[in-house]
Scaffold this active site. Structure first.
Site, PDB file in Angstrom:
ATOM      1  CB  SER A 162       2.624  -4.827   3.809  1.00  0.00           C
ATOM      2  OG  SER A 162       1.432  -4.644   4.556  1.00  0.00           O
ATOM      3  CG  LEU A 163      -1.777  -5.076  -0.594  1.00  0.00           C
ATOM      4  CD1 LEU A 163      -3.030  -5.850  -0.268  1.00  0.00           C
ATOM      5  CD2 LEU A 163      -2.104  -3.677  -1.072  1.00  0.00           C
TER       6      LEU A 163
ATOM      7  NE  ARG B 230      -3.251  -7.956   4.998  1.00  0.00           N
ATOM      8  CZ  ARG B 230      -2.459  -6.926   4.731  1.00  0.00           C
ATOM      9  NH1 ARG B 230      -2.879  -5.983   3.867  1.00  0.00           N
ATOM     10  NH2 ARG B 230      -1.273  -6.791   5.300  1.00  0.00           N
TER      11      ARG B 230
ATOM     12  CD  GLN C 233       1.190  -9.336   5.979  1.00  0.00           C
ATOM     13  OE1 GLN C 233       0.081  -8.854   6.209  1.00  0.00           O
ATOM     14  NE2 GLN C 233       1.709  -9.422   4.771  1.00  0.00           N
TER      15      GLN C 233
ATOM     16  CG  HIS D 123       2.568  -4.078   9.188  1.00  0.00           C
ATOM     17  ND1 HIS D 123       2.285  -5.415   8.996  1.00  0.00           N
ATOM     18  CD2 HIS D 123       2.338  -3.468   8.000  1.00  0.00           C
ATOM     19  CE1 HIS D 123       1.911  -5.604   7.739  1.00  0.00           C
ATOM     20  NE2 HIS D 123       1.922  -4.443   7.118  1.00  0.00           N
TER      21      HIS D 123
ATOM     22  CD  GLN E 246      -3.121   0.511   2.227  1.00  0.00           C
ATOM     23  OE1 GLN E 246      -3.284  -0.661   2.555  1.00  0.00           O
ATOM     24  NE2 GLN E 246      -3.792   1.491   2.753  1.00  0.00           N
TER      25      GLN E 246
END
Length: 307
Positions: free
Chosen positions: A90-91, A115, A245, A196, A11
């Site tokens: 991440s994503l 998510r 995560q 996170h 992102q």
């Protein structure tokens, strides 16, 4: 023979118009966008290709990014380019799951939509924050923030760029102390939540409920998990890692180092922008990095690999 990694940005890399040429000029790309529209109940081409405010809202961004990157991946693979390993920031890890054969494109797109909604709604806007810490060693940052409750490292991006996340006041306090301790700059990020960080633990647990209905397969090729920076080859590891995560540090630098140690010498960044290529320059300047952001890049990458 080169050992190839497909790597995917997260992102923040989204941009209006991303994937439009793949949608308009390839049947493979169009099918991915049309599938996303059917699954999500709104026009993903409209979201990605026209000026709007939704593209930067987490619950929409995540599905848009994954749809775009999977469309690009399928077009590249149709030209005979296959990875030996995959990883995503991440994503972007969900795109790596697709590339590794762990998750279908439909499940990857549908899961990140949920998510995004869960991450967006877990913490009221304004309570959390994130900040980039520039030109300071990770160990030094860890030492400074160890005594500040409510803040942690969110991203180990590359040497000299670490992101912290947590309660807004704690992040602001950490920025002041880090500057006093020698950080060159601290930059508050324009994000809608403390991603996170432990503040999103609840979102990870709820994501686990979503994942109960998702079929995961044994990886055809290994992928590198953000949480551990280690290769995943067992389907049983996938869902627990994805749950963690959301609230754990993204160990991107360590993930790249793991792939380099395994002999990966060519990284293909698939998605808008060149964020990961920028990180790579600071991790290992000798690594070969190619980018797929436009349809014309596919020809360039194929030529470079065959040279």
């Amino acid at each position: 023979m080169s050992r190839i990694a497909f790597i995917y940005p997260g992102q923040g890399a989204q941009v209006c118009g991303m994937g439009q040429d793949f949608y308009e000029q390839t049947e493979i790309g169009k099918q991915v966008f049309d599938l996303a529209t059917e699954l999500l109940g709104f026009s993903v081409p409209e979201l990605c290709f026209t000026e709007n405010d939704r593209l930067d809202i987490t619950e929409y961004t995540q599905a848009a990014m994954v749809t775009t990157s999977i469309a690009m991946t399928k077009v590249l693979e149709s030209r005979g380019v296959k990875p030996d390993v995959a990883a995503g920031l991440s994503l972007g890890e969900y795109c790596a799951l697709y590339a590794a054969g762990v998750m279908s494109e439909a499940d990857a797109i549908s899961t990140v939509r949920q998510r995004g909604i869960l991450m967006q709604s877990e913490v009221p806007v304004g309570l959390g924050a994130m900040a980039a810490i520039l030109a300071m060693d990770a160990a030094e940052i860890e030492a400074v923030i160890a005594d500040i409750e409510g803040v942690q490292i969110a991203n180990y991006n590359c040497p000299g760029q670490i992101v912290i996340s947590g309660r807004k006041e704690a992040v602001e306090t950490a920025c002041e102390k880090l500057k006093e301790a020698g950080a060159k700059r601290t930059v508050m990020l324009n994000v809608s939540g403390p991603f996170h960080s432990r503040m999103l633990t609840g979102a990870g647990e709820k994501l686990g409920e979503v994942l109960e209905h998702v079929e995961v397969h044994t990886p055809v090729i290994p992928y590198v998990a953000n949480v551990t920076a280690a290769y995943v080859t067992d389907a049983a590891e996938v869902k627990p890692l994805l749950m963690k995560q959301v609230s754990s540090s993204v160990r991107w630098q360590q993930s790249v180092e793991a792939m380099l140690a395994d002999g990966v010498d060519t990284f293909i960044e698939i998605g808008p922008g060149k964020t990961l290529a920028g990180f790579m320059k600071k991790i290992d300047r000798t690594a070969k990095v190619l980018n797929i952001g436009k349809l014309e890049d596919v020809d360039r990458v194929v030529e470079a690999l065959n040279a």
